[in-house]
Design a protein around this motif. Sequence first.
Motif, PDB file in Angstrom:
ATOM      1  N   VAL A 138       0.958  -1.090   0.041  1.00  0.00           N
ATOM      2  CA  VAL A 138       0.126   0.060   0.024  1.00  0.00           C
ATOM      3  C   VAL A 138       0.890   1.112  -0.073  1.00  0.00           C
ATOM      4  O   VAL A 138       0.629   2.392  -0.938  1.00  0.00           O
TER       5      VAL A 138
ATOM      6  N   THR B 197       0.650   4.116  -2.764  1.00  0.00           N
ATOM      7  CA  THR B 197       0.584   5.180  -2.502  1.00  0.00           C
ATOM      8  C   THR B 197       1.580   6.358  -2.869  1.00  0.00           C
ATOM      9  O   THR B 197       1.581   7.559  -3.472  1.00  0.00           O
TER      10      THR B 197
ATOM     11  N   THR C 121      -5.552   0.000   3.108  1.00  0.00           N
ATOM     12  CA  THR C 121      -5.748   0.524   1.585  1.00  0.00           C
ATOM     13  C   THR C 121      -6.672   1.424   1.480  1.00  0.00           C
ATOM     14  O   THR C 121      -6.617   2.350   0.568  1.00  0.00           O
ATOM     15  N   ALA C 122      -7.854   1.436   2.156  1.00  0.00           N
ATOM     16  CA  ALA C 122      -8.841   2.495   2.095  1.00  0.00           C
ATOM     17  C   ALA C 122      -8.198   3.648   2.625  1.00  0.00           C
ATOM     18  O   ALA C 122      -8.408   4.960   1.855  1.00  0.00           O
TER      19      ALA C 122
ATOM     20  N   ALA D  21      -5.882   5.448   0.117  1.00  0.00           N
ATOM     21  CA  ALA D  21      -6.833   5.935  -1.025  1.00  0.00           C
ATOM     22  C   ALA D  21      -7.549   7.275  -0.757  1.00  0.00           C
ATOM     23  O   ALA D  21      -7.292   8.332  -1.514  1.00  0.00           O
TER      24      ALA D  21
ATOM     25  N   LEU E 122     -10.857  -5.260   0.431  1.00  0.00           N
ATOM     26  CA  LEU E 122      -9.871  -4.783  -0.399  1.00  0.00           C
ATOM     27  C   LEU E 122      -8.714  -5.535  -0.650  1.00  0.00           C
ATOM     28  O   LEU E 122      -7.996  -5.919   0.158  1.00  0.00           O
TER      29      LEU E 122
ATOM     30  N   GLY F 203      -6.163  -1.826  -4.439  1.00  0.00           N
ATOM     31  CA  GLY F 203      -7.347  -1.000  -4.238  1.00  0.00           C
ATOM     32  C   GLY F 203      -8.603  -1.527  -5.036  1.00  0.00           C
ATOM     33  O   GLY F 203      -9.578  -1.057  -4.732  1.00  0.00           O
TER      34      GLY F 203
ATOM     35  N   ARG G 278      -4.706   6.523  -9.395  1.00  0.00           N
ATOM     36  CA  ARG G 278      -3.593   5.321  -9.451  1.00  0.00           C
ATOM     37  C   ARG G 278      -2.408   6.106 -10.255  1.00  0.00           C
ATOM     38  O   ARG G 278      -1.409   5.398 -10.306  1.00  0.00           O
TER      39      ARG G 278
ATOM     40  N   ASN H  48     -12.180   0.515  -8.275  1.00  0.00           N
ATOM     41  CA  ASN H  48     -10.928   0.650  -7.592  1.00  0.00           C
ATOM     42  C   ASN H  48     -11.038   1.641  -6.806  1.00  0.00           C
ATOM     43  O   ASN H  48     -11.367   2.926  -7.260  1.00  0.00           O
TER      44      ASN H  48
ATOM     45  N   PHE I 156      -8.644   3.602  -5.190  1.00  0.00           N
ATOM     46  CA  PHE I 156      -7.880   4.671  -5.585  1.00  0.00           C
ATOM     47  C   PHE I 156      -8.623   5.650  -6.378  1.00  0.00           C
ATOM     48  O   PHE I 156      -8.545   6.997  -6.234  1.00  0.00           O
TER      49      PHE I 156
END
Length: 591
Positions: free
Chosen positions: A22, A26, A92-93, A96, A135, A139, A194, A203, A205
């Motif tokens: 992740v 990012t 992950t969320a 994002a 997830l 993403g 992304r 997704n 992101f």
Amino acid sequence: MKILRTRAASVSRQGLCTALLVASLTAAVGAAGPPHPTASSEDPAPGPGNPQSLPHGSPNLALPDLVPPPGTGKPGPGGPGSKEEVKGIPATALAAYKNAERYAKDRWPDCHVPWELIAAIGKVESEHGAMGGGLRPDGSTEKPIIGPRLTGEKFALVRDTDGGRWDGDTQYDHAVGPMQFIPSTWAAYSADGRNAGQNDPNNIFDAAAGTARYLCAGGLDLSKQADLEKAVLRYNASRDYLNSVVAWMRAYQNGEGGAIPDTSSPSSGSSPYPGTTPRPTRPVPTGPGTTSPSTPTPQRPSTPTKPKDPDKSRDRDRGRPGDKDKPTPKPTPSAPRAARLDRAGAGELTATAGGTFKPSPSVRAFTADGKAVPKGTRIRFEISGKTEAHFPDGTRTASVVTGQGGLATAKKISAGDKPGDFSIRASVEGLDLKPVYFDATVEAPHAAGFERVGADTMEVTAGKSAPRRAIAKASDAKGSPVAGVKVTITVKKDGHPVETGPYFKDDKGKPVRTATFTTGQDGLVFLEGLVAGDQADTFSLELTTEGEKPAAPFLFKVAVKAAEKADDKGRPTAPGKTDDKKTKPTPKPTR
């Protein structure tokens, strides 16, 4: 939408790998390209009929303060269903949401959209993607999150706008992805969160960045409470929805939304219902005749399996004899993607109310090397503004595919009956490319002249109202009747406006000597509401139109005749005559 709870777990080696992946994703997203222009210059605010704001699912409207605190007989701190676990955000969320804040800050610095607001919408709409089984580190969700079919029964009526591309339904739309975008809204406000060269609402992101774009559209400043509420209500025009989203946003801003491990994949076998607490097992039966939990249950002997043929396995692994002589098939190259959208044809479109725009707006799509995209690239046309203009199916959005030379032409646009200006936005579906705008104008119907209908003079008794009747017909240069023409009727005497004589009444009941009427489908001008007044004389009604080429004035006569007099018993008498009983003296009797 059921209230889903993420599974709290200690950070394991798998969780550490997920966190590192992740973090790397990012960092890659943060290295996105140069900032885009401000939202107000490219993204108009969604119109009043925007389907995104209509009921499109069952969001989780539970408020954060209703989560049970530790020590109340509920699961303890950090355990499944605990306050910390339910309010936490999968790693992950969270990445994002924070990336979407940076995405918006680079492109629309005056919007001030906080990641906590985007996270609150993700919480209410899909439990941060848990509705899709959780997830993945890239993403995506384990399975697509597709809302209910919008047939107009339980939720809004939204007919298909994406050809089933995102929701698999070619008749009706569904909200899709962890942020629950309506396909037409995603086409207008999608984003490449992304920096991967694609816009995918499934997704988180991309979806979170698209949410930031959607909230900022129209130049909103979300640091202002009024603009923040307006933006949230674009997602769902419900006060309960607004209250829930704002409550979660405040909770996250107060530090109550820490990162927790991502939910596990269904394939991991750790939980049959990812994102939820495991189902309780059935109690073990006890008592006479039952088997103790510690007693092993007898197992059936397993059926012996046939040993594998090592030669056949070798054939599968290494290829069958003669395969080395066959060339390895090359993967099919993907079709070139659109990188630019240009206008094709006229930039300004004009039509008469009740008619159709000719021609329809057209655009051409090109690849990065300047070549026309191949056939099949999907282009979306969207009508925006205060207008009744619409596509053949009655909607304000339409999707078409490019043909020869990358050309895409919108379906026929009906002008509607309301004159005015509006715009048409063309964009490439699924790609964050600069859209093309067309200015469009609906003009009021134009009449070349008037034709007389019936007699050229109407007689009206003073003090009485004139009967309703057709006095003229508006027609075009070919003599065909024209509907919807605004006609002004002015009372005149010897070619000049008057302050006495026949009159109309305004909406307050006051006498006026100028009124506006509209021709019907047959082009007829009906005279109605005219009061003769008290002055006996002949007047003229002048009919005129407006516009660059107004029709020649048309005159119609109104003869006001004096009112009949009445005797002392209310009987009408001819003007100028008197009652004999009043004029002759009574004879005296003779003696």
